[in-house]
Every structure is written in C-alpha cells, then in structure tokens.
Design a protein around this motif. Structure first.
Motif, PDB file in Angstrom:
ATOM      1  N   VAL A 145      52.538  74.704  44.873  1.00 30.12           N
ATOM      2  CA  VAL A 145      53.025  76.155  44.847  1.00 30.12           C
ATOM      3  C   VAL A 145      51.792  76.935  45.025  1.00 30.12           C
ATOM      4  N   GLU A 146      50.700  76.502  44.622  1.00 27.60           N
ATOM      5  CA  GLU A 146      49.461  77.262  44.677  1.00 27.60           C
ATOM      6  C   GLU A 146      49.074  77.280  46.282  1.00 27.60           C
ATOM      7  N   SER A 147      49.318  76.322  46.988  1.00 28.53           N
ATOM      8  CA  SER A 147      48.730  76.128  48.188  1.00 28.53           C
ATOM      9  C   SER A 147      49.652  77.155  48.883  1.00 28.53           C
ATOM     10  N   LYS A 148      50.613  77.458  49.044  1.00 24.97           N
ATOM     11  CA  LYS A 148      52.073  78.282  49.536  1.00 24.97           C
ATOM     12  C   LYS A 148      51.726  79.595  49.291  1.00 24.97           C
ATOM     13  N   LEU A 149      51.282  80.091  48.121  1.00 28.47           N
ATOM     14  CA  LEU A 149      51.019  81.303  47.502  1.00 28.47           C
ATOM     15  C   LEU A 149      49.585  81.536  48.111  1.00 28.47           C
ATOM     16  N   HIS A 150      48.541  80.818  48.096  1.00 30.53           N
ATOM     17  CA  HIS A 150      47.175  81.004  48.871  1.00 30.53           C
ATOM     18  C   HIS A 150      47.601  81.414  50.511  1.00 30.53           C
ATOM     19  N   GLN A 151      48.246  80.278  51.093  1.00 25.45           N
ATOM     20  CA  GLN A 151      48.843  80.590  52.326  1.00 25.45           C
ATOM     21  C   GLN A 151      49.429  81.943  52.802  1.00 25.45           C
ATOM     22  N   LYS A 152      50.289  82.394  52.050  1.00 27.65           N
ATOM     23  CA  LYS A 152      51.072  83.850  52.143  1.00 27.65           C
ATOM     24  C   LYS A 152      50.080  84.889  51.826  1.00 27.65           C
ATOM     25  N   LEU A 153      49.233  84.763  50.908  1.00 29.40           N
ATOM     26  CA  LEU A 153      48.144  85.690  50.377  1.00 29.40           C
ATOM     27  C   LEU A 153      47.136  85.887  51.957  1.00 29.40           C
ATOM     28  N   ASN A 154      46.948  84.465  52.466  1.00 25.67           N
ATOM     29  CA  ASN A 154      46.178  84.912  53.600  1.00 25.67           C
ATOM     30  C   ASN A 154      46.786  85.463  54.742  1.00 25.67           C
ATOM     31  N   THR A 155      48.135  85.308  55.084  1.00 17.52           N
ATOM     32  CA  THR A 155      49.187  85.929  56.209  1.00 17.52           C
ATOM     33  C   THR A 155      49.047  87.314  56.015  1.00 17.52           C
ATOM     34  N   PHE A 156      49.274  87.392  54.525  1.00 21.08           N
ATOM     35  CA  PHE A 156      49.465  89.187  54.237  1.00 21.08           C
ATOM     36  C   PHE A 156      48.019  89.842  54.483  1.00 21.08           C
ATOM     37  N   ALA A 157      46.769  89.174  54.106  1.00 25.53           N
ATOM     38  CA  ALA A 157      45.569  89.947  54.291  1.00 25.53           C
ATOM     39  C   ALA A 157      45.194  89.909  56.105  1.00 25.53           C
ATOM     40  N   ASP A 158      45.856  88.816  56.788  1.00 28.28           N
ATOM     41  CA  ASP A 158      45.576  89.054  57.986  1.00 28.28           C
ATOM     42  C   ASP A 158      46.178  90.007  58.620  1.00 28.28           C
ATOM     43  N   TRP A 159      47.541  90.215  58.302  1.00 38.25           N
ATOM     44  CA  TRP A 159      48.380  91.368  58.966  1.00 38.25           C
ATOM     45  C   TRP A 159      47.660  92.716  58.457  1.00 38.25           C
ATOM     46  N   TYR A 197      51.296  88.944  68.123  1.00 42.42           N
ATOM     47  CA  TYR A 197      51.192  88.129  66.689  1.00 42.42           C
ATOM     48  C   TYR A 197      52.511  87.975  66.231  1.00 42.42           C
ATOM     49  N   ALA A 198      53.386  88.895  66.636  1.00 39.33           N
ATOM     50  CA  ALA A 198      54.743  88.574  66.105  1.00 39.33           C
ATOM     51  C   ALA A 198      55.321  87.158  66.771  1.00 39.33           C
ATOM     52  N   ASN A 199      54.832  86.822  67.924  1.00 42.30           N
ATOM     53  CA  ASN A 199      55.317  85.591  68.475  1.00 42.30           C
ATOM     54  C   ASN A 199      54.329  84.469  68.079  1.00 42.30           C
ATOM     55  N   LYS A 200      53.591  84.610  66.932  1.00 41.18           N
ATOM     56  CA  LYS A 200      52.596  83.558  66.485  1.00 41.18           C
ATOM     57  C   LYS A 200      51.422  83.192  67.651  1.00 41.18           C
ATOM     58  N   ASN A 201      51.194  84.395  68.532  1.00 48.01           N
ATOM     59  CA  ASN A 201      50.396  84.020  69.655  1.00 48.01           C
ATOM     60  C   ASN A 201      48.947  84.383  69.029  1.00 48.01           C
ATOM     61  N   GLU A 202      47.938  83.899  68.549  1.00 41.42           N
ATOM     62  CA  GLU A 202      46.715  84.282  67.804  1.00 41.42           C
ATOM     63  C   GLU A 202      45.827  84.762  69.154  1.00 41.42           C
ATOM     64  N   LYS A 203      45.242  85.906  69.090  1.00 37.78           N
ATOM     65  CA  LYS A 203      44.185  86.400  69.849  1.00 37.78           C
ATOM     66  C   LYS A 203      43.339  87.198  69.300  1.00 37.78           C
ATOM     67  N   PRO A 204      41.899  87.296  69.688  1.00 33.06           N
ATOM     68  CA  PRO A 204      40.833  88.105  69.037  1.00 33.06           C
ATOM     69  C   PRO A 204      41.321  89.619  69.172  1.00 33.06           C
ATOM     70  N   ILE A 205      41.432  90.313  68.088  1.00 31.62           N
ATOM     71  CA  ILE A 205      41.877  91.772  68.230  1.00 31.62           C
ATOM     72  C   ILE A 205      41.114  92.647  69.136  1.00 31.62           C
ATOM     73  N   ILE A 206      39.819  92.847  69.028  1.00 34.52           N
ATOM     74  CA  ILE A 206      39.057  93.794  69.657  1.00 34.52           C
ATOM     75  C   ILE A 206      39.001  93.492  71.175  1.00 34.52           C
ATOM     76  N   LYS A 207      38.723  92.407  71.443  1.00 32.77           N
ATOM     77  CA  LYS A 207      38.584  91.952  73.012  1.00 32.77           C
ATOM     78  C   LYS A 207      39.920  92.099  73.790  1.00 32.77           C
ATOM     79  N   THR A 208      40.931  91.725  72.983  1.00 33.18           N
ATOM     80  CA  THR A 208      42.388  91.456  73.651  1.00 33.18           C
ATOM     81  C   THR A 208      42.849  93.005  73.753  1.00 33.18           C
ATOM     82  N   PHE A 209      42.741  93.746  72.582  1.00 32.66           N
ATOM     83  CA  PHE A 209      43.075  95.038  72.898  1.00 32.66           C
ATOM     84  C   PHE A 209      42.676  95.850  73.919  1.00 32.66           C
ATOM     85  N   PHE A 210      41.170  95.798  74.280  1.00 31.95           N
ATOM     86  CA  PHE A 210      40.778  96.592  75.183  1.00 31.95           C
ATOM     87  C   PHE A 210      40.902  95.916  76.612  1.00 31.95           C
ATOM     88  N   LYS A 211      41.353  94.510  76.511  1.00 28.46           N
ATOM     89  CA  LYS A 211      42.019  93.941  77.874  1.00 28.46           C
ATOM     90  C   LYS A 211      43.304  94.709  78.297  1.00 28.46           C
TER      91      LYS A 211
END
Length: 214
Positions: A4-18, A53-67
């Motif tokens: 339960v703690e692991s799932k909660l921690h994972q959800k908090l990390n996901t929320f923080a990432d977004w 990101y919505a399709n779980k395709n993780e990419k670096p934000i700044i570099k990819t944005f300017f690209k």
C-alpha cells in the motif's frame, strides 16, 4: 502494508512529475509566445510533448520542447497566422454586425450577426483540431488540413464542445490578480494537457486512417 505504501509513493511521484511537467512546459510556452507571432508553434510544441507523456513516452522536457518548437516552424507559422487572421476578421465583422443590429434589429442584420458568430465558432473549431493534425500530418497542404480539421470537429462534436470550454480556462484565470499568478504557472499548459488527453481517440483515428491509406 508495504504494498500500500509503495503504491501510494508511486502515485505521489506520478502526481509530482505531472505538476513539474505542467509548470515547466507552461513557462516554456509563455516564453516562446512572447513574440506573439510564435504563439501557435509554442502551443503545438506543448501539445505534442503532452501527447508523448499521455502515451507514456517519456522524454526530456526542455530539449524536446524546443525540438518540437522549431520543427516544421515555417508551416506552423503560416497556419497560425492564417487562423489568427481568420479569427480577427470574423470577430471584427461580428462586432460590426452586432452594432448595426443594435441600431436596426432587422431580420437581415440579425441573420448577419448569427452568421458571423458561426464563422468565429468554425475558425475556433478548426484551430483546435489542427493540433492533433500538426503532430500526425505536419506537411499536409494547409487548406486540406483546415478542411480535415473542420471534418473532425463535426465527427467528434461532443469533444469539440468540451474543447471550446477548456479554451476558456486561460481567460478565466486572467479575471483576478490571484488567478493571474496561476496563469503564469499553469494558464497555457492546463488546456493543452487536457487537449492531449481529450484528443487521444482523434489522434488514433488519424493514425489508423493513415495506415489504411498506406
């Protein structure tokens, strides 16, 4: 308990990432929109990155944005300017007809006002649906792209209505000093990330159409 703690921690990390993504991409969009003429390319870049990101395709934000911001830049500038001009002309004509109808509420003037309202709405619909098209068919003939965008706005009419309501979020945030502060951090990226989620079926439809015609 550990699970339960692991799932909660994972959800908090996901929320923080977004939260980080939405805030940072918003700042990048604001910066790239400062010349005014580059607003549309900035929106497309933000939308394409959120679509990744919505399709779980993780990419670096700044570099990819300017690209994404600079790719097909001239095409995005042309399309953005065409749509901005169309909206400007439609709104200008709408104000003229509204003023005339207020002075002389004849059927012709009233009909003219409604026609202008429809024109403004049509351009807004087309503008919104060029976002998924720009990340799938960026080099399509612009006139063909706008016609296809109009078709999509009718095919997904309920999503279109919701998309228009979402477009009002930045306007709502500009109404008070407190919400204006929020605008700096989430005002532009919030509707764009919602569009990335809302238009996932639209992008899928376009991609499947492309495979069928391949």
């Amino acid at each position: 308990m550990k699970n339960v703690e692991s799932k909660l921690h994972q959800k908090l990390n996901t929320f923080a990432d977004w939260v980080i993504r939405i805030t940072l991409i918003n700042i990048l969009m604001v910066i790239c929109s400062l010349p005014i003429l580059t607003i549309y390319p900035a929106f497309v870049a933000g939308y394409k990155l959120f679509n990744d990101y919505a399709n779980k395709n993780e990419k670096p934000i700044i570099k990819t944005f300017f690209k994404y911001f600079i790719e097909d830049f001239s095409i995005k500038m042309q399309l953005g300017l065409m749509l901005a001009l169309a909206i400007g002309v439609a709104i200008f004509n709408l104000t003229i007809y509204a003023d005339i109808a207020a002075l002389d509420p004849s059927p012709i003037n009233t009909i003219g006002t409604y026609v202008m309202i429809i024109m403004v709405a049509t351009v807004v619909f087309v503008l919104i649906y060029t976002l998924p098209l720009m990340i799938t068919y960026p080099k399509t003939n612009l006139w063909l792209m706008m016609k296809f965008a109009f078709f999509l706005s009718g095919k997904y009419i309920f999503r279109t209505v919701l998309a228009v309501l979402i477009a009002l979020i930045p306007v709502a945030l500009m109404l008070t000093p407190i919400t204006m502060l929020l605008f700096i951090f989430v005002g532009l990226s919030t509707p764009v990330v919602l569009y990335a989620l809302l238009f996932k079926p639209v992008v899928k439809f376009i991609e499947e159409l492309d495979r069928e015609n391949a």
